[in-house]
Design a protein around this motif. Structure first.
Motif, PDB file in Angstrom:
ATOM      1  N   LEU A  16      37.543 110.416  34.282  1.00 32.93           N
ATOM      2  CA  LEU A  16      37.204 110.942  35.601  1.00 32.93           C
ATOM      3  C   LEU A  16      38.489 111.102  36.399  1.00 32.93           C
ATOM      4  N   SER A  17      38.633 112.225  37.100  1.00 33.22           N
ATOM      5  CA  SER A  17      39.855 112.478  37.862  1.00 33.22           C
ATOM      6  C   SER A  17      39.534 113.348  39.059  1.00 33.22           C
ATOM      7  N   VAL A  18      40.531 113.542  39.895  1.00 35.76           N
ATOM      8  CA  VAL A  18      40.344 114.363  41.082  1.00 35.76           C
ATOM      9  C   VAL A  18      40.054 115.814  40.704  1.00 35.76           C
ATOM     10  N   SER A  19      40.442 116.233  39.496  1.00 36.32           N
ATOM     11  CA  SER A  19      40.240 117.614  39.077  1.00 36.32           C
ATOM     12  C   SER A  19      38.837 117.881  38.553  1.00 36.32           C
ATOM     13  N   ASN A  20      38.097 116.837  38.155  1.00 34.64           N
ATOM     14  CA  ASN A  20      36.766 117.080  37.594  1.00 34.64           C
ATOM     15  C   ASN A  20      35.636 116.332  38.305  1.00 34.64           C
ATOM     16  N   ILE A  21      35.966 115.520  39.298  1.00 32.49           N
ATOM     17  CA  ILE A  21      34.913 114.763  39.970  1.00 32.49           C
ATOM     18  C   ILE A  21      34.072 115.695  40.847  1.00 32.49           C
ATOM     19  N   SER A  22      32.806 115.363  40.974  1.00 30.37           N
ATOM     20  CA  SER A  22      31.871 116.059  41.851  1.00 30.37           C
ATOM     21  C   SER A  22      30.961 114.998  42.450  1.00 30.37           C
ATOM     22  N   VAL A  23      30.128 115.403  43.413  1.00 27.85           N
ATOM     23  CA  VAL A  23      29.177 114.452  43.982  1.00 27.85           C
ATOM     24  C   VAL A  23      28.258 113.932  42.883  1.00 27.85           C
ATOM     25  N   SER A  24      27.808 114.822  42.012  1.00 27.17           N
ATOM     26  CA  SER A  24      26.924 114.414  40.920  1.00 27.17           C
ATOM     27  C   SER A  24      27.615 113.414  39.996  1.00 27.17           C
ATOM     28  N   ALA A  25      28.882 113.674  39.642  1.00 25.52           N
ATOM     29  CA  ALA A  25      29.616 112.753  38.770  1.00 25.52           C
ATOM     30  C   ALA A  25      29.811 111.405  39.442  1.00 25.52           C
ATOM     31  N   ALA A  26      30.105 111.413  40.747  1.00 26.63           N
ATOM     32  CA  ALA A  26      30.261 110.155  41.476  1.00 26.63           C
ATOM     33  C   ALA A  26      28.968 109.357  41.462  1.00 26.63           C
TER      34      ALA A  26
ATOM     35  N   MET B  42      38.910 110.168  45.907  1.00 25.25           N
ATOM     36  CA  MET B  42      38.986 111.268  44.950  1.00 25.25           C
ATOM     37  C   MET B  42      38.409 112.583  45.489  1.00 25.25           C
ATOM     38  N   LEU B  43      37.199 112.531  46.032  1.00 28.00           N
ATOM     39  CA  LEU B  43      36.604 113.765  46.543  1.00 28.00           C
ATOM     40  C   LEU B  43      37.354 114.292  47.768  1.00 28.00           C
ATOM     41  N   THR B  44      37.940 113.383  48.544  1.00 25.92           N
ATOM     42  CA  THR B  44      38.729 113.802  49.696  1.00 25.92           C
ATOM     43  C   THR B  44      40.038 114.440  49.254  1.00 25.92           C
ATOM     44  N   ASP B  45      40.675 113.864  48.219  1.00 26.80           N
ATOM     45  CA  ASP B  45      41.884 114.491  47.672  1.00 26.80           C
ATOM     46  C   ASP B  45      41.560 115.857  47.082  1.00 26.80           C
ATOM     47  N   GLN B  46      40.402 115.972  46.440  1.00 24.30           N
ATOM     48  CA  GLN B  46      39.990 117.252  45.874  1.00 24.30           C
ATOM     49  C   GLN B  46      39.782 118.284  46.983  1.00 24.30           C
ATOM     50  N   LEU B  47      39.218 117.849  48.092  1.00 27.98           N
ATOM     51  CA  LEU B  47      38.995 118.735  49.231  1.00 27.98           C
ATOM     52  C   LEU B  47      40.307 119.337  49.729  1.00 27.98           C
ATOM     53  N   MET B  48      41.368 118.549  49.689  1.00 20.24           N
ATOM     54  CA  MET B  48      42.680 119.026  50.136  1.00 20.24           C
ATOM     55  C   MET B  48      43.400 119.838  49.070  1.00 20.24           C
TER      56      MET B  48
END
Length: 361
Positions: free
Chosen positions: A266-276, A345-351
């Motif tokens: 799991l990483s910032v590049s593939n995480i989603s709400v569903s994965a979380a 992670m999801l916040t870093d992805q947002l940026m």
């Protein structure tokens, strides 16, 4: 990339999938009394694994007993980021600040709402025996000891070698055994220089954790890999793919674990709400078996092509009846999972940050 089938029952997949599609209210909070039932009333009466003379197949392992309904939507306060923080100017400003300080300023903002686990047993820093003690569980049967030899394994890939990373306790290999691919995890059975006994301690913890996870049906549902047994690997003195263990005074301990193809950390590049939410669902099942992982980070969470998450590496785990395993410690681990996924992670992805830009979790 081909989609691999999951072992999770259609009922569990349906419940989690439906919940993932339902946005949760921003004001939703988990009631302490309701949560207190979630990880304590399971696996009191389960059948032991079927014994066999060879590595057991998936169908031979126990299935979990009927569990309470799980609503994965309780793990998020918002199913989408708060729109007030999505303005391009706000994201650009946050990225500029991150590049200057290497710290994401969005971490302090409720982009995905507030961590719901903060409200559970608020004010408790230490467990109260009156409310945090878990009921006893039936002890699981011992993990099967396998009769296998070093010569029966063929190395496919070195995932981690103790010598390569300067460690003195564990190594992980992808190996072929009797025509099938497995993960072979080895632990030094002798004390490392300086008197450390991390190898034997880690082996005992992971072996014990898998006993509970197998007994509780958590492996059978695919929330963690199968563990088929343990043995002591008698490594030849001549150089080979286990050459880093050849000079040890005693043979290393080994666990034979399921290899999950096409799964990635799991990483910032593939995480989603569903994965979380799938990670939280897997963690809840691990807790329900009486196991506290103690090291849930992206490196120990594998995302499968079907969107489910598998938790791995239990060499730091605590198990019942250890005092560390109580309602408060389980709550703290869930709180950590939520913060790791939604605050970080999801916040870093947002940026738009990449794993290479982030120092790690």
């Amino acid at each position: 990339m081909s989609t691999q089938p999951t072992r999770r029952s259609p009922r569990i997949l349906a419940l989690s999938t439906i919940a993932n599609r339902q946005p949760a209210s921003p004001s939703r909070v988990i009631a302490p009394a309701k949560h207190s039932k979630s990880s304590s009333t399971r696996c009191s009466k389960r059948k032991p694994p079927v014994k066999d003379t060879d590595v057991p197949s998936t169908k031979d392992l126990p299935r979990p007993s009927k569990r309470r309904r799980l609503d994965a939507s309780i793990y998020t306060v918002r199913s989408e980021p708060d729109p007030q923080y999505l303005a391009p100017s706000a994201i650009a400003k946050a990225r500029k600040e991150y590049l200057a300080s290497r710290y994401n300023p969005f971490y302090h903002l409720p982009i995905w709402g507030k961590n719901p686990y903060y409200e559970i047993w608020k004010g408790h820093e230490f467990p109260d025996p009156k409310i945090h003690t878990l009921p006893p569980m039936d002890p699981p049967p011992p993990l099967k000891r396998l009769s296998v030899r070093y010569s029966e394994f063929t190395n496919v890939e070195v995932i981690r070698d103790s010598d390569e990373e300067g460690e003195h306790d564990t190594s992980i290999f992808r190996t072929s055994y009797r025509g099938k691919v497995y993960i072979l995890k080895l632990f030094r059975s002798c004390a490392a220089p300086g008197g450390s006994e991390w190898g034997p301690q880690k082996f005992y913890k992971e072996k014990r954790a898998y006993e509970y996870l197998l007994h509780g049906g958590v492996c059978a549902e695919g929330f963690v890999p199968m563990c088929y047994g343990w043995f002591q690997a008698r490594v030849p003195k001549k150089f080979g793919w286990l050459g880093s263990f050849a000079s040890d005074e005693t043979p290393p301990y080994a666990l034979l674990i399921e290899y999950i193809p096409d799964a990635v950390p799991l990483s910032v590049s593939n995480i989603s709400v569903s994965a979380a939410e799938q990670l939280h669902l897997a963690a809840e099942y691990v807790h329900g078996a009486g196991v506290l992982h103690n090291d849930i980070y992206p490196r120990n969470a594998l995302l499968r092509p079907d969107g489910t998450v598998v938790i791995i590496d239990f060499d730091r785990a605590s198990t019942l009846p250890h005092a560390d395993v109580n309602r408060l410690s389980l709550k703290f681990e869930m709180q950590h999972c939520w913060a790791m996924c939604f605050t970080r992670m999801l916040t870093d992805q947002l940026m738009g940050l990449t794993p290479e830009q982030i120092r790690g979790y």
